[in-house]
Design an enzyme around this catalytic site. Structure first.
Site, PDB file in Angstrom:
ATOM      1  N   LYS B  91       0.685  -1.217  -0.052  1.00  0.00           N
ATOM      2  CA  LYS B  91      -0.046   0.024  -0.042  1.00  0.00           C
ATOM      3  C   LYS B  91       0.862   1.291   0.064  1.00  0.00           C
ATOM      4  O   LYS B  91       1.777   1.165   0.850  1.00  0.00           O
ATOM      5  CB  LYS B  91      -0.817  -0.122   1.171  1.00  0.00           C
ATOM      6  N   SER B 160      -9.322   1.632   3.122  1.00  0.00           N
ATOM      7  CA  SER B 160      -8.508   2.343   2.121  1.00  0.00           C
ATOM      8  C   SER B 160      -7.446   1.636   1.609  1.00  0.00           C
ATOM      9  O   SER B 160      -6.583   2.206   0.374  1.00  0.00           O
ATOM     10  CB  SER B 160      -7.662   3.439   3.309  1.00  0.00           C
ATOM     11  N   SER B 184     -10.026  -0.426   7.169  1.00  0.00           N
ATOM     12  CA  SER B 184      -9.285  -0.480   5.822  1.00  0.00           C
ATOM     13  C   SER B 184      -8.660  -1.579   5.287  1.00  0.00           C
ATOM     14  O   SER B 184      -8.433  -1.581   4.203  1.00  0.00           O
ATOM     15  CB  SER B 184      -8.278   0.769   5.945  1.00  0.00           C
TER      16      SER B 184
END
Lengths: 438, 438
Positions: B91, B160, B184
């Site tokens: 990420k 996210s 997330s």
């Protein structure tokens, strides 16, 4: 201009500093009035550093050119932040752009940081100037660096934020940044006769700081007075107001500290004198009925477990480049087990609820900041026993200078406060400091 | 060799991947037997990426050359780690040495990391190869990136950690790293039909990851199965054993989720089907008598307050470069006040004690991983309501795939466990996953 003696007399080793500095609020007024400049503040700090460093060994990197350049830019600009031109020291586990972050270990030698840590960036925005990096114990654990206590060169300055405490005590910088996982901000301030402040864990971003124990690590600050700490905390947090010393007498809960570990007679006596002085000015002080002793061991469990996770690669690949004390701690931590870790954390959260409930009525807990004065010798940094339970409970704490042994060696007292009332804690601590000058 | 379909049928948009991958333990055996190489694993991943990325948009940076070079080194060496040659996605709020960490924001454009984040370094030591950086929402909050859900291109992948979930769901990489502050990691896995795991806050070092909320942020992992997650978690933590699926039926506490927020009928139905299937194999499942609804609001309070501290400079200096949703959250957070923050944390710690007490008897809490299937559209990432209380209490959680709507869209269930029994939670989750294939 109010002036303040920064370095006390040095009884066993020649005086290393006679520097005087104004309070930070005075400095701000002086700069605003055009009576001094950021450049002059930096040059004075560099002069004090040159005069004291051969004895103290508080710094690992001095960024003289970068500090001068930043001062020139500040002098050329129109913006005046609350820390305009104030030189600061930064513990060497905290990133400063362009400088190495070596963590007091050969394993990190030469690792230059690309960006400022969050807390450093906030200090710079407020106008502070990074003078350099200060000595840390190895990875902020117990293996000492070379730093000596400016109040008595034969004694440890404490750790792990050894250089930050010593740099402020020696009068080189009025502010320094440290970190605390056990007692690494509170204890060295007490030993060096300066003030320090640790916000509750989680109140400040830890970005750009080498982490050891995620549930315990927090950044903290050193200054000569609690009032200066309040200005720094407000600047870093972007608070709209700087906490002023409270005008009314506080309500305090007294812990003598002996349930957390041995307290030396001179510390116990000083705490009694402090209680007498504070009561004399109206403070309501009652014995705290807390039973926090078991949290000592729980803090050790949590610290060892989390450190062993964070540093398992260093332990596996480079055990011979770790100090004995750090290696032994990591080996112990690897054997702790997640169930013991979770149980220790659970006991701490239960106690935290009790303590914050009590702190809903009282302003702070009053106790020693350290078991006694700084121990003799530089081979160890003293014990964090007076801080472990509170750090485990993530409560904010202030070390307050002013007390001394009969021989004049500093002794610190500590206030621990409610995690949701930082400003109130600093206001109470300033009230207390004003009554503890011996 | 066991093969496993990774990307399901795509009902409204052409099939984007027909890739199959082995389990990680199969991959390790295949590499050990010399039947494949790290280089081939990387080339296959790059081929799948090329085939799927035009539809999915899961990646912000693909480090093809660096991945190939790392694969060559692994193939030339003799060491075989548990993730030898496994390509992973990271990420884009997590540092990878030499690649930008842009956090989905123009404010971080072009900021190249000097070192691997702690979790990335641990993955590399285990033999994993960073294929590239995956799409994050803006600063891991709610403003979406361009990523589409590989199971249905008209739907959000969740956030996210959007790109990490989608990259695994599309079969490009078998493992990806994300982070969770609210929901997330759990929510995007549920939406994309993959498995995910979030350790308790504080169990892994957050060094080198952009922090938003220190008391909530944690790294987590995506994979196609819980068994693969167990291998990854053990590798990152240096565990001596990989948790195997439990052989006996577990004891579970059932939460239907509706006290945390609206649960869509298809999710409620799927949860009932799951309960029936698990009971059919002997699981003891009783209704949990928890009252966690208020922790929803408390999580919001803590998140807003801590985010506003961490990002106050961005809000002050660059409000026009923040999305509306992030800017509004930061403005709200700046008004929360430390007393409200501390009160919310205190309620969470009190509830945590109750919940961990219950989890001393039961193996896990079973509840929806998200309120329903992935919502239609790419303008929002869905709601983290099913995760907020548990993240606030710092409890580990697993998202388990296998359930579907009548139309075939993935639905996830979630297990939440005791913070001191991560291995047991993963063992229980693997038992559950084996019984949830629809």
């Amino acid at each position: 201009m109010r002036v303040r003696g920064v370095a006390g007399p040095h009884r066993r080793a020649g005086v290393v500093s006679t520097a005087v500095t104004a309070s930070l609020q005075e400095t701000a007024r002086t700069v605003a009035a055009g009576s001094t400049t950021a450049t002059r503040l930096v040059e004075e700090a560099l002069e004090r550093l040159a005069a004291t460093e051969p004895d103290i060994h508080a710094w690992v990197t001095v960024a003289a050119d970068a500090a001068r350049e930043q001062a020139r830019r500040l002098d050329a600009g129109s913006h005046r932040g609350p820390l305009h031109g104030v030189p600061v020291g930064v513990k060497d586990i905290i990133d400063v752009a362009g400088l190495p972050t070596e963590c007091g270990s050969p394993l990190r030698a030469g690792r230059v940081a690309g960006e400022d840590a969050w807390v450093v960036a906030r200090l710079r925005e407020a106008g502070a100037i990074v003078l350099g990096k200060t000595v840390t114990t190895e990875f902020a654990y117990f293996q000492p660096g070379p730093t000596r206590n400016p109040r008595d060169l034969t004694r440890t300055p404490g750790g792990s934020s050894s250089g930050s405490a010593a740099a402020v005590a020696a009068g080189v910088v009025p502010v320094a940044v440290g970190t605390q996982t056990a007692g690494s901000v509170i204890r060295p301030a007490a030993f060096c006769g300066v003030a320090s402040y640790v916000p509750p864990v989680g109140a400040l971003s830890y970005e750009g700081i080498h982490p050891m124990c995620p549930s315990l690590d927090t950044a903290g600050f050193f200054a000569t007075t609690v009032e200066d700490l309040a200005l720094v905390r407000a600047a870093v947090g972007g608070w709209s107001e700087v906490p002023a010393p409270r005008s009314d007498a506080p309500t305090l809960l007294l812990m003598r500290g002996d349930e957390l570990g041995p307290v030396e007679p001179e510390m116990a006596d000083a705490l009694e004198r402090a209680v007498t002085a504070l009561r004399g000015d109206g403070a309501r002080i009652s014995d705290a009925t807390l039973r926090l002793g078991p949290l000592e061991d729980d803090h050790v469990t949590v610290m060892e477990y989390e450190a062993a996770v964070s540093m398992r690669t260093e332990l596996a690949t480079s055990p011979d480049r770790l100090s004995d004390i750090l290696r032994e701690m990591l080996v112990k931590g690897a054997a702790v087990g997640e169930a013991s870790w979770a149980a220790a954390r659970a006991r701490a959260t239960a106690q935290r609820d009790l303590v914050t409930g009590l702190l809903g009525e009282a302003d702070a807990i009053l106790l020693p900041a350290a078991p006694g004065p700084a121990p003799e010798g530089l081979g160890a940094t003293g014990k964090p026993t007076m801080s472990r339970p509170f750090q485990l409970m993530n409560l904010p704490a202030v070390a307050i200078p002013g007390m001394r042994t009969a021989a004049g060696v500093p002794l610190g007292v500590q206030l621990v406060g409610h995690p949701g009332r930082e400003a109130g804690l600093l206001a109470t601590a300033a009230w207390v400091q004003a009554r503890l000058q011996e």
